[in-house]
Design a protein around this motif. Structure first.
Motif, short mmCIF file in Angstrom:
data_model
loop_
_atom_site.label_atom_id
_atom_site.label_comp_id
_atom_site.label_asym_id
_atom_site.label_seq_id
_atom_site.Cartn_x
_atom_site.Cartn_y
_atom_site.Cartn_z
N GLY A 45 0.76 -1.08 0.27
CA GLY A 45 0.02 0.03 0.05
C GLY A 45 0.57 1.23 0.16
O GLY A 45 0.37 2.35 -0.07
N ILE A 46 2.14 1.04 -0.03
CA ILE A 46 2.83 2.35 -0.01
C ILE A 46 3.01 2.82 -1.49
O ILE A 46 3.38 2.02 -2.43
CB ILE A 46 4.55 1.84 0.36
N PRO A 47 2.72 4.03 -1.70
CA PRO A 47 2.37 4.75 -3.17
C PRO A 47 3.77 4.25 -4.15
O PRO A 47 4.80 4.70 -3.62
CB PRO A 47 2.30 5.83 -2.88
N GLY A 48 3.48 3.51 -5.00
CA GLY A 48 4.19 3.29 -6.28
C GLY A 48 5.41 2.32 -5.86
O GLY A 48 6.52 2.31 -6.61
N LYS A 49 5.09 1.32 -4.84
CA LYS A 49 6.12 0.31 -4.37
C LYS A 49 5.84 -1.01 -4.72
O LYS A 49 6.68 -2.01 -4.26
CB LYS A 49 6.51 0.77 -3.07
#
Length: 365
Positions: A45-49
């Motif tokens: 849920g970490i953006p872009g990861k």
């Protein structure tokens, strides 16, 4: 010799893919409908990861000849540079490969194309194929689930101790000998001496190998639970495992470690169970990588197979180098970085002062 001529005399990347498919029992090319179930996305849920692992060829031409093949855990720019410098044509990585993260912060295709290195991966598709992790820890599993509770990567094993492995201390001694940790300790001692730094530590020897509950002389009992905390294994899963296998008497954590004060360890200790931390991620290149490397070597006898082993060293900054490197670090920080930090603090202070309203007496004055 041209690549076309080489491809007629030595194996190709396509042959490596076929060998991987064979060793995994068809998991590289298997499909349910139009989808391979071993193509798995991971997202915290970490953006872009988020990243998607795809067993098999990630980058490179299937026709590329392979004279030297490396097996690695997690690819970084260090592995790409080492591959090029040592004549490695292709790398098989255990962990998923990702743009930038696996290639020095730049586009993966650009870096790999520069050196002509092909890369393949085989992570979840390789899990559960051999009992090596259990064997090194002194038990024989009778239950293995690589996706406990339906969560891919949440691997659990339940087993019985091997003959001669009767105590918690036996497990730790077996690991120490089986992973040849004495060699790693000698290497560490040698580097400490060369750098004249007793505070240097490394990833090969610092983590793992300790008792969290019970003691070294405690008997293992009849049933051992083997789990991996970094996969999400916690108190909920532990309670469920105990309900399914109430004879469990010892819990082994490996690859990662639960802290002594975590709920899962406290819960196990309250029940009178032994809890120990065994091997770490630094040794998985032996536990999983070495069987894979020998398997590939057997199927590709004309290919020179090597192992890329990672060892991360922690050095106090005032012990880095013999003087010149420290002077360089100080110079760059003092003349270029710290002035910027001071300017940012000054601007923040000025903004704070300007935004502070005057008191009644200050306004009256």
């Amino acid at each position: 010799m041209t690549n076309e001529a080489l491809s007629q005399t030595c194996p190709t990347v396509a042959d490596v893919v076929a060998a991987l498919d064979g060793l995994t029992g068809g998991r590289v090319t298997s499909s349910e409908g139009n989808d391979n179930p071993w193509v798995i996305s991971k997202d915290s849920g970490i953006p872009g990861k988020a990243v998607t692992e795809r067993p098999g060829l990630v980058w490179g031409s299937p026709d590329k000849p392979v004279r030297r093949l490396a097996v690695a855990m997690t690819i970084t720019e260090h592995h790409i540079e080492l591959a090029y410098a040592s004549g490695v044509d292709a790398i098989v990585a255990h962990h998923p490969i990702a743009d930038a993260a696996s290639s020095g912060g730049v586009a993966l295709a650009d870096y790999l194309s520069l050196y002509g290195v092909a890369v393949l991966e085989c992570h979840e598709a390789f899990h559960g194929l051999h009992p090596g992790m259990a064997h090194l820890h002194g038990h024989r599993p009778f239950y293995v689930d690589p996706a406990y509770g339906g969560v891919h990567g949440l691997v659990v094993m339940v087993g019985r101790p091997l003959p001669g492995v009767t105590t918690v201390g036996d497990v730790l001694a077996r690991l120490d000998a089986g992973l040849e940790r004495s060699l790693d300790r000698r290497i560490l001692d040698g580097e400490r001496a060369a750098r004249q730094c007793a505070d240097l530590v490394d990833s090969a020897t610092a983590p793992g190998m300790r008792v969290l509950a019970g003691d070294a002389e405690a008997p293992l009992g009849e049933v051992v639970l083997h789990a991996f905390p970094h996969t999400g294994f916690g108190e909920k899963q532990f309670s469920q495992m105990l309900a399914e296998y109430p004879a469990i008497s010892t819990v082994i954590f490996s690859i990662s470690a639960a802290a002594a004060d975590t709920p899962v360890v406290a819960s196990a200790a309250a029940r009178g169970l032994n809890v120990l931390v065994g091997s770490t991620h630094a040794s998985e290149i032996f536990e999983n990588g070495l069987p894979l490397a020998f398997g590939l070597s057997a199927l590709l006898p004309n290919v020179d197979v090597v192992l890329f082993r990672d060892r991360v060293v922690s050095i106090p900054i005032n012990s880095v180098g013999t003087g010149a490197l420290r002077e360089y670090g100080h110079l760059m920080a003092q003349e270029h970085l710290l002035p910027r930090a001071e300017a940012v603090r000054a601007r923040a202070a000025a903004t704070t002062v300007a935004a502070t309203p005057l008191s009644n007496s200050e306004q009256a004055g």
